[in-house]
Design a protein around this motif. Structure first.
Motif, PDB file in Angstrom:
ATOM      1  N   GLU A  41       0.840  -1.206   0.000  1.00 45.73           N
ATOM      2  CA  GLU A  41       0.000   0.000   0.000  1.00 45.73           C
ATOM      3  C   GLU A  41       0.872   1.251   0.000  1.00 45.73           C
ATOM      4  O   GLU A  41       0.618   2.192  -0.755  1.00 45.73           O
ATOM      5  N   VAL A  42       1.882   1.249   0.864  1.00 42.87           N
ATOM      6  CA  VAL A  42       2.775   2.402   0.961  1.00 42.87           C
ATOM      7  C   VAL A  42       3.516   2.598  -0.356  1.00 42.87           C
ATOM      8  O   VAL A  42       3.653   3.729  -0.837  1.00 42.87           O
ATOM      9  N   LEU A  43       3.975   1.521  -0.977  1.00 46.02           N
ATOM     10  CA  LEU A  43       4.650   1.615  -2.277  1.00 46.02           C
ATOM     11  C   LEU A  43       3.749   2.291  -3.305  1.00 46.02           C
ATOM     12  O   LEU A  43       4.169   3.202  -4.022  1.00 46.02           O
ATOM     13  N   HIS A  44       2.502   1.882  -3.361  1.00 46.03           N
ATOM     14  CA  HIS A  44       1.559   2.482  -4.312  1.00 46.03           C
ATOM     15  C   HIS A  44       1.396   3.976  -4.046  1.00 46.03           C
ATOM     16  O   HIS A  44       1.397   4.778  -4.982  1.00 46.03           O
ATOM     17  N   LEU A  45       1.274   4.336  -2.791  1.00 47.68           N
ATOM     18  CA  LEU A  45       1.046   5.740  -2.454  1.00 47.68           C
ATOM     19  C   LEU A  45       2.291   6.593  -2.683  1.00 47.68           C
ATOM     20  O   LEU A  45       2.185   7.733  -3.135  1.00 47.68           O
ATOM     21  N   VAL A  46       3.468   6.051  -2.395  1.00 50.81           N
ATOM     22  CA  VAL A  46       4.715   6.773  -2.689  1.00 50.81           C
ATOM     23  C   VAL A  46       4.821   6.994  -4.193  1.00 50.81           C
ATOM     24  O   VAL A  46       5.152   8.092  -4.657  1.00 50.81           O
ATOM     25  N   ALA A  47       4.511   5.962  -4.960  1.00 52.91           N
ATOM     26  CA  ALA A  47       4.603   6.067  -6.422  1.00 52.91           C
ATOM     27  C   ALA A  47       3.607   7.073  -6.979  1.00 52.91           C
ATOM     28  O   ALA A  47       3.846   7.668  -8.033  1.00 52.91           O
ATOM     29  N   GLU A  48       2.515   7.287  -6.276  1.00 57.54           N
ATOM     30  CA  GLU A  48       1.535   8.294  -6.703  1.00 57.54           C
ATOM     31  C   GLU A  48       1.942   9.696  -6.275  1.00 57.54           C
ATOM     32  O   GLU A  48       1.250  10.657  -6.558  1.00 57.54           O
ATOM     33  N   GLY A  49       3.077   9.805  -5.558  1.00 55.02           N
ATOM     34  CA  GLY A  49       3.614  11.107  -5.202  1.00 55.02           C
ATOM     35  C   GLY A  49       3.237  11.622  -3.828  1.00 55.02           C
ATOM     36  O   GLY A  49       3.501  12.778  -3.504  1.00 55.02           O
ATOM     37  N   LEU A  50       2.618  10.805  -2.992  1.00 48.85           N
ATOM     38  CA  LEU A  50       2.215  11.260  -1.668  1.00 48.85           C
ATOM     39  C   LEU A  50       3.416  11.340  -0.728  1.00 48.85           C
ATOM     40  O   LEU A  50       4.339  10.530  -0.811  1.00 48.85           O
ATOM     41  N   THR A  51       3.396  12.310   0.160  1.00 52.86           N
ATOM     42  CA  THR A  51       4.425  12.449   1.191  1.00 52.86           C
ATOM     43  C   THR A  51       4.116  11.478   2.330  1.00 52.86           C
ATOM     44  O   THR A  51       3.003  10.918   2.405  1.00 52.86           O
ATOM     45  N   SER A  52       5.058  11.327   3.241  1.00 49.57           N
ATOM     46  CA  SER A  52       4.834  10.447   4.395  1.00 49.57           C
ATOM     47  C   SER A  52       3.646  10.918   5.222  1.00 49.57           C
ATOM     48  O   SER A  52       2.856  10.102   5.702  1.00 49.57           O
ATOM     49  N   GLY A  53       3.511  12.223   5.371  1.00 50.53           N
ATOM     50  CA  GLY A  53       2.371  12.763   6.106  1.00 50.53           C
ATOM     51  C   GLY A  53       1.045  12.443   5.430  1.00 50.53           C
ATOM     52  O   GLY A  53       0.065  12.093   6.096  1.00 50.53           O
ATOM     53  N   GLU A  54       1.018  12.575   4.116  1.00 51.68           N
ATOM     54  CA  GLU A  54      -0.209  12.264   3.367  1.00 51.68           C
ATOM     55  C   GLU A  54      -0.524  10.772   3.423  1.00 51.68           C
ATOM     56  O   GLU A  54      -1.685  10.369   3.545  1.00 51.68           O
ATOM     57  N   ILE A  55       0.520   9.949   3.329  1.00 51.70           N
ATOM     58  CA  ILE A  55       0.332   8.496   3.430  1.00 51.70           C
ATOM     59  C   ILE A  55      -0.221   8.149   4.805  1.00 51.70           C
ATOM     60  O   ILE A  55      -1.153   7.357   4.935  1.00 51.70           O
ATOM     61  N   ALA A  56       0.354   8.757   5.831  1.00 49.44           N
ATOM     62  CA  ALA A  56      -0.104   8.518   7.199  1.00 49.44           C
ATOM     63  C   ALA A  56      -1.586   8.862   7.340  1.00 49.44           C
ATOM     64  O   ALA A  56      -2.351   8.084   7.926  1.00 49.44           O
ATOM     65  N   GLY A  57      -1.987  10.004   6.809  1.00 48.80           N
ATOM     66  CA  GLY A  57      -3.389  10.394   6.881  1.00 48.80           C
ATOM     67  C   GLY A  57      -4.301   9.442   6.136  1.00 48.80           C
ATOM     68  O   GLY A  57      -5.379   9.096   6.624  1.00 48.80           O
ATOM     69  N   ARG A  58      -3.865   9.007   4.977  1.00 49.38           N
ATOM     70  CA  ARG A  58      -4.689   8.104   4.169  1.00 49.38           C
ATOM     71  C   ARG A  58      -4.842   6.734   4.818  1.00 49.38           C
ATOM     72  O   ARG A  58      -5.888   6.107   4.726  1.00 49.38           O
ATOM     73  N   LEU A  59      -3.768   6.246   5.484  1.00 44.33           N
ATOM     74  CA  LEU A  59      -3.790   4.900   6.070  1.00 44.33           C
ATOM     75  C   LEU A  59      -4.103   4.888   7.567  1.00 44.33           C
ATOM     76  O   LEU A  59      -4.093   3.827   8.192  1.00 44.33           O
ATOM     77  N   PHE A  60      -4.344   6.082   8.142  1.00 44.82           N
ATOM     78  CA  PHE A  60      -4.649   6.206   9.571  1.00 44.82           C
ATOM     79  C   PHE A  60      -3.519   5.653  10.444  1.00 44.82           C
ATOM     80  O   PHE A  60      -3.742   4.887  11.381  1.00 44.82           O
ATOM     81  N   ILE A  61      -2.282   6.042  10.090  1.00 39.53           N
ATOM     82  CA  ILE A  61      -1.096   5.679  10.859  1.00 39.53           C
ATOM     83  C   ILE A  61      -0.283   6.950  11.096  1.00 39.53           C
ATOM     84  O   ILE A  61      -0.590   7.997  10.528  1.00 39.53           O
ATOM     85  N   SER A  62       0.732   6.870  11.924  1.00 37.03           N
ATOM     86  CA  SER A  62       1.562   8.051  12.172  1.00 37.03           C
ATOM     87  C   SER A  62       2.538   8.246  11.007  1.00 37.03           C
ATOM     88  O   SER A  62       2.867   7.289  10.301  1.00 37.03           O
ATOM     89  N   PRO A  63       3.000   9.472  10.804  1.00 37.61           N
ATOM     90  CA  PRO A  63       4.005   9.709   9.762  1.00 37.61           C
ATOM     91  C   PRO A  63       5.266   8.862   9.984  1.00 37.61           C
ATOM     92  O   PRO A  63       5.866   8.379   9.036  1.00 37.61           O
TER      93      PRO A  63
END
Length: 149
Positions: A82-104
């Motif tokens: 999931e994180v790989l997909h979101l990084v590849a879509e250009g999301l930052t760690s903060g944005e990934i954290a928000g999308r997955l409901f986890i901490s940065p």
């Protein structure tokens, strides 16, 4: 030794190996007795591996080594994918954290783990890997499709 060789070709074995590679700590057959299920839960909770009979840890380890030349993407956990997909879509760690409901910090840990497993060194390498594998198509990034201008 005959039993060991037979077990290495057991049709269930690839499922056991895939479960373990995906992060499972235990594998219990569906016809296991309740006591065996309780033992599996206790072992997994203690951080140890539990395998139902007829699977023995040494045989599973042998099989894992024998199939060690598999695709490194297969070693990623579902969350790392999931994180790989979101990084590849250009999301930052903060944005990934928000999308997955986890901490940065947890998002960063997942990214670092998947980079280590894939043998990559930068976010750019991750994005390149995702595009080369077809994990994230160019169209998802708003790029024109081939033949469009």
């Amino acid at each position: 030794m005959f039993v060991s060789q037979k077990l290495l070709f057991d049709p269930v074995l690839p499922y056991v190996v895939e479960a373990l590679r995906s992060g499972a700590s235990a594998y219990v057959l569906k016809d296991a007795r309740p006591e065996e299920l309780v033992s599996a839960i206790r072992e997994a909770a203690a951080g140890r591996r539990f395998l139902s009979a007829p699977f023995r840890t040494d045989l599973i380890e042998t099989y894992l080594k024998r199939t060690g030349d598999t695709d490194p993407y297969e070693a990623l956990t579902p969350r790392e994918r999931e994180v790989l997909h979101l990084v590849a879509e250009g999301l930052t760690s903060g944005e990934i954290a928000g999308r997955l409901f986890i901490s940065p910090r947890t998002a960063e840990s997942h990214r670092a783990n998947l980079m280590r497993k894939l043998g990559l060194r930068s976010r750019t390498d991750l994005v390149r890997f995702a595009f080369q594998r077809g994990i994230v198509p160019l169209e998802s990034m708003g790029a024109p499709a081939p033949g469009e201008s």
